[in-house]
Design an enzyme around this catalytic site. Structure first.
Site, PDB file in Angstrom:
ATOM      1  N   GLU A  27       3.247   6.542  -2.899  1.00 19.99           N
ATOM      2  CA  GLU A  27       3.243   7.690  -3.705  1.00 19.99           C
ATOM      3  C   GLU A  27       3.674   8.996  -3.375  1.00 19.99           C
ATOM      4  O   GLU A  27       3.993   9.876  -4.048  1.00 19.99           O
ATOM      5  CB  GLU A  27       1.568   7.911  -4.150  1.00 19.99           C
ATOM      6  CG  GLU A  27       0.778   6.688  -4.576  1.00 19.99           C
ATOM      7  CD  GLU A  27       0.068   6.174  -3.490  1.00 19.99           C
ATOM      8  OE1 GLU A  27      -0.548   5.036  -3.707  1.00 19.99           O
ATOM      9  OE2 GLU A  27       0.115   6.260  -2.257  1.00 19.99           O
TER      10      GLU A  27
ATOM     11  N   ASP B 276       0.781  -1.328   0.140  1.00 21.78           N
ATOM     12  CA  ASP B 276       0.020  -0.054  -0.139  1.00 21.78           C
ATOM     13  C   ASP B 276       0.854   1.255   0.002  1.00 21.78           C
ATOM     14  O   ASP B 276       2.095   1.250   0.411  1.00 21.78           O
ATOM     15  CB  ASP B 276      -0.919  -0.052   1.090  1.00 21.78           C
ATOM     16  CG  ASP B 276      -2.034   0.874   0.812  1.00 21.78           C
ATOM     17  OD1 ASP B 276      -2.373   1.271   0.049  1.00 21.78           O
ATOM     18  OD2 ASP B 276      -3.000   0.822   2.023  1.00 21.78           O
TER      19      ASP B 276
ATOM     20  N   ASP C 283      -8.769   3.881  -3.788  1.00 18.75           N
ATOM     21  CA  ASP C 283      -9.766   3.912  -2.999  1.00 18.75           C
ATOM     22  C   ASP C 283     -11.006   4.706  -3.547  1.00 18.75           C
ATOM     23  O   ASP C 283     -11.462   5.854  -3.216  1.00 18.75           O
ATOM     24  CB  ASP C 283      -9.445   5.012  -1.643  1.00 18.75           C
ATOM     25  CG  ASP C 283      -8.465   4.349  -1.125  1.00 18.75           C
ATOM     26  OD1 ASP C 283      -8.046   2.953  -1.227  1.00 18.75           O
ATOM     27  OD2 ASP C 283      -7.624   4.857  -0.245  1.00 18.75           O
TER      28      ASP C 283
END
Length: 796
Positions: free
Chosen positions: A483, A480, A544
């Site tokens: 970025e 996860d 998401d």
């Protein structure tokens, strides 16, 4: 009098302050406007800054035709404004430099230019803007050293132009003014670079192919400018959630956390795009790029690069050929394990060992075929505080849980991230060992430690933690975030975030995939961020999504776009992520989710179907069973994708490049080569569907449809699912886990509406080889070379 003096002084100070702010806004892209960390960098702004010096690619100063290398003369210019009828336009004037000592520098410098031919369909263009040759280093983005091809031949060489051609296209280099022209095998123009003389008046409507030297620090950046043709369409650039055709858009290739698929920001930008005219371009760089595809000039493709050197691979062909060539350079996806194609059940989050057992029990009780249970942020002692340890109080025996679930046909997946907050127990250790990305002072750029994956010691530290979990039997690690690598950070590689920010997701993906492969023998991750090269390490999901129709639409666009960027495998959170999914939306999202390469229910609770109204379990089960029965089709199509660089979920034009209508569709897709899926993106029981050339058979009802636009009702599974005429689609007996499937008996369902033969693909997990199957519709004879004695095929 004193008051007047103070007023004058205040006016001067105000004027100077405003001037300083304006200058600062020119030098810093987001100055003067609200800026949030991790918003995409817009690299185009510096090319509007008149304090910078511009160098236009002007002529081919020298060139060795046999060696295909030479030098380009770059002519020095300044930009000025020109007022005419109360409009200010831009003009470019040649500049005589004021650098000192003058004899030490060239007013119009000459820098290296090189061509290489990689395959008959691929060429490479490299250019420098400095006399210093870059140091030789292995590129993480490339799968290996690009090959060399000798089939390209010189077809013209004179004082005006040099042309090299293969069977598939040509490149011409015009000497003065310098220009590159790309054509297909028939001589049709594909694209060409922009020259100053191409402007139709004294004003510069479109800057030519150029680089800048910034006034504030003398750094350099390139701006290749190519032509766009009427009707041209551009696709790719990563997991983009805006319109699939990028013409008319400005696309920022800068990894961000957009908080969902509803904006122009991207978790997975990729510096590659393709055109419907029959070419593609890979910009081999990790620096940010802003691609202006006809947004500010409808006939120009402006590629504003952060990089000071150019390294482009150009590909010739239709979409399938371009994707095969591109992934031949950056690498094709490795085949994920069979179990990963099954159902992943998750929420944010399961907190206890007991919840894991309960979810497994309910999945089997309700006969919902499933293979993975994912534990998100709550398997540690403190939620979100990643320390790679199961909470002793809530997971008293994690090894037994992993073993028990595996014996019942379940793998488990675990969440983690590469950021460490101050309360994290590893925070002081990582600082002491200097395993973090640093700021200019050597300290922390953020409050958190960001693990530096360019540091081999940090990689070793991290892989020891992940490897221990894989050795316990954990099936996959959720990779996860990734970025937010500091853009102004200093990395162990010796580079700054200018080149490491976008590369961070690729390093992150690779590190987890490598240790998983080393320990378990399987290549599987579940990652959110990516860059060019990440497709080698499946798989990635769409982030998401909002629990809305727009969230679903943006997710579909993102999946199609990432597939057009070299990624074979991709998933998304079925129903969306942010809040509890409305049941009606969840029902419509289910077939879209299960007719994706990988299928995961995840998000704010509840996600489990038995916690919804009576009847929803049956809807969930139907979609899951559909995929499990189709597993021989799914697995074989996946195998073909790994061999040809194709996406499992593909835009219609990938399969039908000669159908003009197929290039316009962005709300339906091909699931593999034979099944068309049109999700219900809003409430209702039917929708208009574009059907490419040929006849189509409804998978659920058997009704036959002709090509063109049709309004088609959904079946019991709420989506339009159609099969191409002439398809032999392999099915398998339903099992509750892929580990319990009987691959020794496969049935072929034949979908024909006039076709005399039906074709399909089969890949058995035992030998992992692709086999073509043909059925003669007249005598129902099956031809399956290579499958004799390995499985029994029968027509259903």
């Amino acid at each position: 009098m004193e008051t007047t003096k103070y007023l004058i002084l205040a006016s001067v100070i105000t004027a100077l302050s405003c001037a300083a702010l304006r200058a600062n806004a020119q030098l810093h892209p987001h100055a003067g406007a609200p800026y949030l960390m991790n918003i995409a960098q817009d690299m185009s702004t510096d090319f509007n800054d008149f304090t910078n010096i511009f160098f236009f690619a002007d002529e081919l100063a020298s060139f060795d035709e046999a060696g295909r290398e030479g030098r380009i003369l770059w002519r020095r210019y300044n930009l000025f404004t020109r007022q005419a009828f109360n409009t200010n336009t831009v003009v470019a004037r040649p500049l005589h430099m004021l650098d000192f000592p003058e004899q030490a520098y060239e007013n119009n410098p000459e820098f290296s230019f090189r061509l290489d031919f990689v395959t008959p369909r691929t060429l490479r263009i490299r250019m420098l803007t400095t006399p210093a040759e870059p140091r030789a280093e292995t590129s993480l983005m490339l799968a290996g050293e690009p090959g060399r091809d000798n089939t390209w031949k010189i077809t013209r060489s004179d004082t005006a132009m040099i042309t090299y051609a293969s069977h598939y296209g040509s490149i011409s280099i015009e000497r003065s003014p310098w220009r590159i022209v790309l054509r297909d095998a028939q001589g049709r123009l594909l694209t060409k670079t922009q020259r100053l003389c191409d402007n139709d008046s004294t004003q510069v409507k479109i800057l030519p192919f150029n680089f800048i030297k910034r006034g504030h620090d003398n750094s350099r950046s390139l701006n290749p400018v190519f032509s766009l043709s009427p009707g041209e369409k551009i696709f790719g650039c990563g997991e983009s959630f805006t319109r699939l055709d990028k013409v008319g858009q400005k696309v920022h290739l800068f990894t961000t956390d957009p908080q969902g698929p509803e904006t122009d920001q991207m978790y997975k930008p990729v510096p590659f795009f393709m055109s419907n005219r029959g070419y593609g371009i890979f910009m081999h760089t990790s620096a940010p790029v802003t691609c202006d595809f006809g947004a500010t000039a409808i006939n120009a493709m402006k590629l504003f690069m952060g990089d000071e050197s150019l390294d482009f691979f150009v590909f010739f062909g239709n979409p399938k050929e371009v994707l095969n060539e591109y992934t031949g350079i950056v690498g094709k996806a490795v085949m994920p394990p069979l179990w990963s194609f099954g159902t992943w059940m998750s929420r944010i989050t399961y907190f206890t060992e007991k919840e894991g057992y309960d979810v497994a029990q309910n999945l089997r009780k309700h006969k919902i075929p499933s293979d993975v249970i994912h534990f998100d942020t709550g398997w540690f002692d403190i939620d979100w505080q990643c320390d790679y340890e199961f909470s002793p109080s809530r997971f008293p025996n994690p090894q037994k849980m992993i073993d028990d679930l595996k014996s019942d046909g379940f793998r488990i997946s675990l969440w983690q991230l590469p950021y460490f907050t101050p309360p994290n127990r590893f925070f002081p250790e990582l600082i002491e060992k200097e395993l973090y990305v640093k700021n200019s002072k050597g300290g922390l750029p953020y409050e958190d430690v960001v693990l530096d994956f360019s540091n081999p010691q940090a990689v070793a530290w991290y892989q020891e933690k992940i490897g221990r979990l894989i050795r316990m039997g954990v099936g996959a690690i959720k990779v996860d975030f990734g970025e937010a690598a500091p853009f102004n950070g200093l990395y162990a590689s010796g580079k700054t975030g200018l080149y490491e920010h976008n590369l961070y997701p690729l390093r992150y993906n690779k590190v987890v995939a490598d240790i998983t492969k080393e320990v378990s023998g399987e290549t599987i991750i579940w990652a959110r961020s990516a860059w060019a090269g990440s497709q080698r390490y499946p798989l990635h999901w769409g982030g998401d999504a909002a629990n809305t129709d727009y969230g679903m639409m943006g997710t579909l666009r993102g999946g199609l776009s990432i597939g057009l960027s070299g990624f074979s495998f991709w998933s998304h959170d079925i129903g969306g992520f942010v809040v509890s999914t409305p049941e009606e939306l969840y029902r419509r999202w289910l077939p879209f989710g299960f007719l994706s390469s990988h299928s995961r229910a995840h998000g704010a609770p509840p996600t489990e179907p038995w916690l919804y109204k009576e009847g929803f379990v049956e809807a969930f089960r139907q979609s899951a069973e559909l995929k499990y029965k189709l597993m021989p089709y799914v697995y074989a199509q996946a195998k073909e994708c790994t061999e040809k660089g194709l996406p499992m979920m593909r835009a219609l034009f990938v399969e039908f490049p000669d159908d003009p209508g197929a290039w316009l569709v962005e709300d339906e897709y091909m699931f593999g080569s034979q099944i068309l899926v049109a999700p219900l993106l809003e409430s209702g029981n039917s929708r208009p569907v574009y059907l490419p050339q040929g006849k189509w058979i409804d998978y659920q009802t058997g009704k036959i449809y002709e090509e063109g636009y049709q309004t088609i009702p959904a079946g019991p599974i709420p989506a339009i699912i159609l099969v191409r005429d002439g398809s032999a689609v392999p099915h398998i007996r339903l099992a509750q886990s892929t580990s319990r499937m009987d691959w020794s008996n496969i049935s072929l369902r034949l979908y024909t509406a006039g076709a005399t033969e039906a074709y399909g693909l089969i890949c058995l997990p035992a030998d992992n080889r692709l086999h073509e199957v043909k059925v003669d519709m007249k005598n129902k004879q099956i031809y399956a070379p290579g499958l004799e004695g390995k499985t029994t095929l029968r027509i259903q």
